[in-house]
Design an enzyme around this catalytic site. Structure first.
Site, PDB file in Angstrom:
ATOM      1  N   GLY A 132     -39.468 -12.715 -24.361  1.00  0.00           N
ATOM      2  CA  GLY A 132     -38.882 -13.386 -23.203  1.00  0.00           C
ATOM      3  C   GLY A 132     -39.899 -13.602 -22.087  1.00  0.00           C
ATOM      4  N   SER A 171     -42.953 -14.521 -22.840  1.00  0.00           N
ATOM      5  CA  SER A 171     -43.882 -15.508 -23.405  1.00  0.00           C
ATOM      6  C   SER A 171     -44.043 -16.731 -22.504  1.00  0.00           C
ATOM      7  CB  SER A 171     -43.354 -15.999 -24.760  1.00  0.00           C
ATOM      8  OG  SER A 171     -43.565 -15.023 -25.728  1.00  0.00           O
ATOM      9  N   HIS A 205     -46.198 -21.704 -28.467  1.00  0.00           N
ATOM     10  CA  HIS A 205     -45.207 -21.199 -29.428  1.00  0.00           C
ATOM     11  C   HIS A 205     -43.781 -21.267 -28.898  1.00  0.00           C
ATOM     12  CE1 HIS A 205     -45.268 -17.010 -27.637  1.00  0.00           C
ATOM     13  NE2 HIS A 205     -44.024 -17.060 -28.050  1.00  0.00           N
ATOM     14  N   ASP A 227     -52.640 -20.761 -28.240  1.00  0.00           N
ATOM     15  CA  ASP A 227     -51.227 -20.747 -27.825  1.00  0.00           C
ATOM     16  C   ASP A 227     -51.114 -21.192 -26.371  1.00  0.00           C
ATOM     17  OD1 ASP A 227     -48.529 -20.365 -27.899  1.00  0.00           O
ATOM     18  OD2 ASP A 227     -48.613 -18.163 -27.912  1.00  0.00           O
TER      19      ASP A 227
HETATM   20  C1  4AZ Z   1     -42.487 -12.038 -28.019  1.00  0.00           C
HETATM   21  O1  4AZ Z   1     -41.856 -11.752 -29.031  1.00  0.00           O
HETATM   22  C2  4AZ Z   1     -43.500 -11.079 -27.503  1.00  0.00           C
HETATM   23  N1  4AZ Z   1     -46.012  -7.002 -26.069  1.00  0.00           N
HETATM   24  C3  4AZ Z   1     -44.216 -11.374 -26.363  1.00  0.00           C
HETATM   25  C4  4AZ Z   1     -45.152 -10.480 -25.872  1.00  0.00           C
HETATM   26  C5  4AZ Z   1     -45.368  -9.289 -26.519  1.00  0.00           C
HETATM   27  C6  4AZ Z   1     -44.649  -8.981 -27.655  1.00  0.00           C
HETATM   28  C7  4AZ Z   1     -43.706  -9.874 -28.145  1.00  0.00           C
HETATM   29  C8  4AZ Z   1     -46.388  -8.340 -25.971  1.00  0.00           C
HETATM   30  O2  4AZ Z   1     -42.311 -13.102 -27.440  1.00  0.00           O
END
Ligand code: 4AZ
Length: 256
Positions: free
Chosen positions: A199, A201, A46, A100
């Site tokens: 962030g 991710s 993603h 993902d």
């Molecule tokens: C995001 O928006 C995101 N709490 C990544 C991880 C989590 C929530 C949001 C996990 O990239």
């Protein structure tokens, strides 16, 4: 990372920072990733779902980084990206980022990619189908936000301990219900104080077993950050050994 502590990349030497070069040549932080072998970084699909996977030349990967906006030539190794492989089954039509997972091939100089040092070292991959028992303590790391409401990423690499949840608990109606597929694994802290956040991710969820760190998850999604009954959801890496072997051409990549 919410509720974590500042750490150094020497404690997470597989940590990769993925940047995108804007039109004005500014390096914009995009996502975390994990070094799985000298030339390959595993991250989340993603991170590229805006169609940017065809523009691999606009990305760079820095290894050995402890501070996001300060570079340290003594520890860092920076690479261009040769190719981006997004999982063919990546699907967000149900809003849950199924499959993902993505691989970045680092562009080698003189046939070499990452060189192992105190701050750069690949992580082990778990054997195919490997599961750990619910409650197992693992670590998530990244440069993501310290609070859901924050405007900024963390300037320093952070880590937090989180515990694995069973699939049954994560799929309960008071958690995420059937949004959670078999390709995902959930983790949270018992009082919901620690979590990955925006962030983080693409970054690593590692679990220590037999004196080694194994990459069990890729930070994928969650409803907010560190909210009650809203664990962090991670891509279940041990479902993708065959896919990774196919893309990288590395057999026995599992040996780490
Ligand atoms: C995001 O928006 C995101 N709490 C990544 C991880 C989590 C929530 C949001 C996990 O990239």
């Amino acid at each position: 990372i919410v509720g974590g502590t500042i750490t150094s990349v020497e404690s997470h030497p597989w940590m990769a920072a993925i940047f995108w070069r804007s039109r004005s040549k500014k390096k914009v932080f995009r996502c975390g990733g994990s070094l799985i072998s000298a030339c390959w970084v595993l991250t989340a699909a993603h991170c590229f779902h805006d169609g940017s996977q065809r523009r691999s030349r606009h990305f760079s990967v820095t290894l050995g980084k402890s501070a996001l906006n300060v570079s340290n030539p003594d520890t860092e190794q920076t690479f261009r990206v040769d190719k981006i492989f997004i999982h063919e089954g990546f699907d967000n039509s149900d809003g849950n980022y199924n499959n993902d997972i993505a691989l970045l091939k680092l562009r080698s100089k003189h046939g070499r990619c990452a060189e192992v040092s105190a701050s750069v070292k690949p992580v082990c991959l778990p054997p195919p189908g490997q599961t750990l028992h619910p409650g197992y303590t693992c670590q998530v790391s990244g440069f993501g936000k310290e609070k859901h409401e924050s405007w900024y990423n963390s300037q320093y690499l952070r880590e937090a301990q989180v515990n694995l949840l069973s699939q049954d608990v994560c799929r309960r109606e008071d958690h995420y219900g059937d949004m959670v597929t078999d390709n995902m694994i959930c983790a949270s802290s018992p009082n919901w104080s620690r979590d990955a956040c925006k962030g983080d991710s693409g970054g690593p969820l590692v679990c220590q077993a037999a004196d080694r760190f194994f990459l069990f998850g890729v930070v994928s999604w969650g409803d907010g950050c560190a909210q009650e009954f809203r664990p962090g959801v991670y891509t279940r890496v041990s479902n993708y050994n065959k896919w990774m072997e196919g893309k990288t051409g590395l057999s026995s990549i599992t040996a780490g």
